[in-house]
Design an enzyme around this catalytic site. Structure first.
Site, PDB file in Angstrom:
ATOM      1  N   HIS A   1     -10.588  -9.336  -7.029  1.00 13.29           N
ATOM      2  CA  HIS A   1      -9.627  -9.142  -6.686  1.00 13.29           C
ATOM      3  C   HIS A   1      -8.417  -9.152  -6.820  1.00 13.29           C
ATOM      4  CE1 HIS A   1      -7.339 -11.027  -2.311  1.00 13.29           C
ATOM      5  NE2 HIS A   1      -7.320  -9.786  -2.701  1.00 13.29           N
TER       6      HIS A   1
ATOM      7  N   ARG B   1     -10.750  -7.592   3.471  1.00  8.31           N
ATOM      8  CA  ARG B   1     -10.934  -9.122   2.508  1.00  8.31           C
ATOM      9  C   ARG B   1     -12.115  -9.434   2.859  1.00  8.31           C
ATOM     10  NH1 ARG B   1      -6.679  -9.280   0.710  1.00  8.31           N
ATOM     11  NH2 ARG B   1      -4.910 -10.329   1.913  1.00  8.31           N
TER      12      ARG B   1
HETATM   13  P1  NAP Z   1      -1.491  -2.363   7.562  1.00 11.00           P
HETATM   14  O1  NAP Z   1      -0.639  -1.435   7.544  1.00 11.00           O
HETATM   15  O2  NAP Z   1      -1.947  -2.626   9.091  1.00 11.00           O
HETATM   16  O3  NAP Z   1      -2.857  -0.953   8.418  1.00 11.00           O
HETATM   17  C1  NAP Z   1      -3.823  -1.602   8.959  1.00 11.00           C
HETATM   18  C2  NAP Z   1      -5.359  -0.470   9.796  1.00 11.00           C
HETATM   19  O4  NAP Z   1      -5.908  -1.496  10.441  1.00 11.00           O
HETATM   20  C3  NAP Z   1      -3.997  -0.276  11.027  1.00 11.00           C
HETATM   21  O5  NAP Z   1      -4.376   1.123  10.571  1.00 11.00           O
HETATM   22  C4  NAP Z   1      -4.513  -0.682  12.120  1.00 11.00           C
HETATM   23  O6  NAP Z   1      -4.865   0.055  13.017  1.00 11.00           O
HETATM   24  C5  NAP Z   1      -6.163  -1.218  11.571  1.00 11.00           C
HETATM   25  N1  NAP Z   1      -7.044  -2.092  12.059  1.00 11.00           N
HETATM   26  C6  NAP Z   1      -6.651  -3.043  12.690  1.00 11.00           C
HETATM   27  N2  NAP Z   1      -7.474  -4.240  13.122  1.00 11.00           N
HETATM   28  C7  NAP Z   1      -7.753  -3.123  13.551  1.00 11.00           C
HETATM   29  C8  NAP Z   1      -9.124  -3.103  14.867  1.00 11.00           C
HETATM   30  N3  NAP Z   1      -9.937  -3.930  15.313  1.00 11.00           N
HETATM   31  N4  NAP Z   1      -9.984  -2.274  15.589  1.00 11.00           N
HETATM   32  C9  NAP Z   1      -9.951  -0.456  14.073  1.00 11.00           C
HETATM   33  N5  NAP Z   1      -8.521  -0.391  13.311  1.00 11.00           N
HETATM   34  C10 NAP Z   1      -8.009  -2.352  12.874  1.00 11.00           C
HETATM   35  O7  NAP Z   1      -2.209  -2.903   7.041  1.00 11.00           O
HETATM   36  P2  NAP Z   1      -2.024  -2.103   5.023  1.00 11.00           P
HETATM   37  O8  NAP Z   1      -0.850  -2.493   4.250  1.00 11.00           O
HETATM   38  O9  NAP Z   1      -3.054  -1.017   4.824  1.00 11.00           O
HETATM   39  O10 NAP Z   1      -3.109  -3.427   4.106  1.00 11.00           O
HETATM   40  C11 NAP Z   1      -4.743  -3.392   4.930  1.00 11.00           C
HETATM   41  C12 NAP Z   1      -5.270  -4.548   4.146  1.00 11.00           C
HETATM   42  O11 NAP Z   1      -5.411  -4.433   2.675  1.00 11.00           O
HETATM   43  C13 NAP Z   1      -4.384  -6.341   4.612  1.00 11.00           C
HETATM   44  O12 NAP Z   1      -4.583  -6.431   5.340  1.00 11.00           O
HETATM   45  C14 NAP Z   1      -4.992  -6.649   3.678  1.00 11.00           C
HETATM   46  O13 NAP Z   1      -6.649  -7.485   3.963  1.00 11.00           O
HETATM   47  C15 NAP Z   1      -5.969  -5.869   2.387  1.00 11.00           C
HETATM   48  N6  NAP Z   1      -5.647  -5.929   1.120  1.00 11.00           N
HETATM   49  C16 NAP Z   1      -6.016  -6.157   0.053  1.00 11.00           C
HETATM   50  C17 NAP Z   1      -5.789  -6.069  -1.311  1.00 11.00           C
HETATM   51  C18 NAP Z   1      -6.617  -6.919  -2.565  1.00 11.00           C
HETATM   52  O14 NAP Z   1      -6.164  -6.286  -3.461  1.00 11.00           O
HETATM   53  N7  NAP Z   1      -7.822  -6.320  -2.218  1.00 11.00           N
HETATM   54  C19 NAP Z   1      -4.672  -5.648  -1.473  1.00 11.00           C
HETATM   55  C20 NAP Z   1      -2.996  -5.533  -0.345  1.00 11.00           C
HETATM   56  C21 NAP Z   1      -4.235  -5.545   0.692  1.00 11.00           C
HETATM   57  P3  NAP Z   1      -3.559   0.511  13.652  1.00 11.00           P
HETATM   58  O15 NAP Z   1      -3.163   1.794  12.806  1.00 11.00           O
HETATM   59  O16 NAP Z   1      -4.012   1.358  15.279  1.00 11.00           O
HETATM   60  O17 NAP Z   1      -2.778  -1.182  13.893  1.00 11.00           O
END
Ligand code: NAP
Length: 309
Positions: free
Chosen positions: A272, A224
């Site tokens: 994006h 983000r």
């Molecule tokens: P997810 O499955 O919820 O995974 C989030 C990861 O981040 C987990 O491994 C979590 O750790 C880690 N995390 C969260 N807070 C943390 C912290 N304070 N310190 C260290 N690690 C932390 O999410 P996802 O589905 O992979 O998506 C991730 C993000 O990608 C979304 O939230 C969104 O913002 C972004 N995104 C961007 C696009 C784009 O087009 N650019 C598209 C889709 C998503 P744990 O495993 O230990 O809980």
């Protein structure tokens, strides 16, 4: 039992077509024509803040069509206690992995240098590194980060991952928690950010973090925009601490026309578009969550509101 879809009309049509293909009888209404608020028990929201959802007294669940729910969790009128599900979709995961692998390979194979050389008419004959010479670190090892790790690992990259909890991923060195961040960053050639936006991750990509990277590292931010301190990035690029940044997400979207990122030679930007949910592949889980919400069963991909993702 009625679903309310809160999003832009074009986006809504795509979703309702895909949902109708699975269940033609699905009773859907569109924001803001919800009729009697007491009819609405399931709301599907897109990338914008949905409006005041506390007006629906019988709401049983909120389903996001986006993977990131930071905008939703910060929206006014979010009813406390109503479960929220985020989107996990193989179409979205596949697109994100393709985007990131493409950017990593572009870096390894000197894409920016070769394109600049062609423009200048220069025959730039130099041997590129191979994936096995490159160490890639992924901030966030969730649905998206772990799929990227698997694909980059199969290409031969050296892999590190950083998350809140330690992970056991073959071929990847796992680092967990704030104390492990400096060790994770030291020695990285490419840093990929795939963290959700929360209070802990806002502005995480700043001068303090960049100071732990080796000179000339590359940043790919697909998490983000608010995770990046923009002034610190410009300074890190101008000083050579970072050699390049690939940015897909921004604090303000669309990026304003006079923003310095547009013209900075060290920045490659995309609007994006790294990954969007595909209605064709995402609709099945939404329908399943609708069924679960009506049956009082736990939702798939439920958001932990306390953690913020
Ligand atoms: P997810 O499955 O919820 O995974 C989030 C990861 O981040 C987990 O491994 C979590 O750790 C880690 N995390 C969260 N807070 C943390 C912290 N304070 N310190 C260290 N690690 C932390 O999410 P996802 O589905 O992979 O998506 C991730 C993000 O990608 C979304 O939230 C969104 O913002 C972004 N995104 C961007 C696009 C784009 O087009 N650019 C598209 C889709 C998503 P744990 O495993 O230990 O809980």
């Amino acid at each position: 039992m009625t679903i309310l879809y809160a999003a832009e009309p074009e986006e809504a049509t795509q979703w309702t077509d895909s949902l109708a293909a699975l269940d033609a009888q699905l009773p859907v209404r569109f924001w803001p024509d919800w009729g009697d608020p007491a009819d609405i028990d399931f709301v599907i929201v897109g990338g914008r803040s949905p409006g005041d959802l506390s007006i629906f007294p019988k709401l049983k669940a909120i389903q996001s069509t986006w993977a990131g729910v930071n905008h939703l969790l910060r929206s006014e009128g979010l009813p406390a206690g109503v479960p929220i599900a985020r989107m996990v979709d193989r179409g979205l995961t596949g697109s994100m992995t393709e985007f990131v692998v493409y950017q990593v390979l572009d870096e390894i194979r000197q894409g920016p240098e070769l394109r600049a050389a062609q423009k200048a008419g220069i025959w730039l004959e130099q041997i590129a590194r191979q994936a096995r010479d490159v160490t890639v670190g992924i901030l966030g090892l969730g649905t998206l980060g772990s799929d990227i790790a698997a694909k980059l690992g199969s290409l031969g990259c050296n892999l590190r991952g950083w998350s809140r909890s330690p992970k056991d991923v073959p071929g990847l060195t796992s680092f967990a928690g704030a104390e492990a961040l400096p060790a994770f960053l030291g020695g990285l050639d490419i840093l990929i950010c795939l963290l959700p936006l929360t209070g802990d991750t806002e502005n995480i990509l700043d001068a303090k973090l960049f100071a732990h990277l080796p000179d000339g590292a590359v940043l790919i931010n697909v998490g983000r925009g608010a995770q990046l301190n923009e002034a610190d990035l410009i300074q890190a690029l101008d000083s050579g601490r970072l050699s390049r940044a690939v940015l897909d997400v921004f604090r303000e979207e669309p990026l304003p026309p006079d923003h310095p990122f547009w013209r900075h030679p060290g920045i490659t930007l995309t609007p994006h578009v790294a990954a969007i949910t595909r209605a064709g592949t995402g609709a099945g889980d939404i329908l399943e969550n609708y069924r679960r919400a009506m049956a009082g069963e736990p939702l798939l991909n439920k958001v932990d509101v306390m953690k913020g993702y």
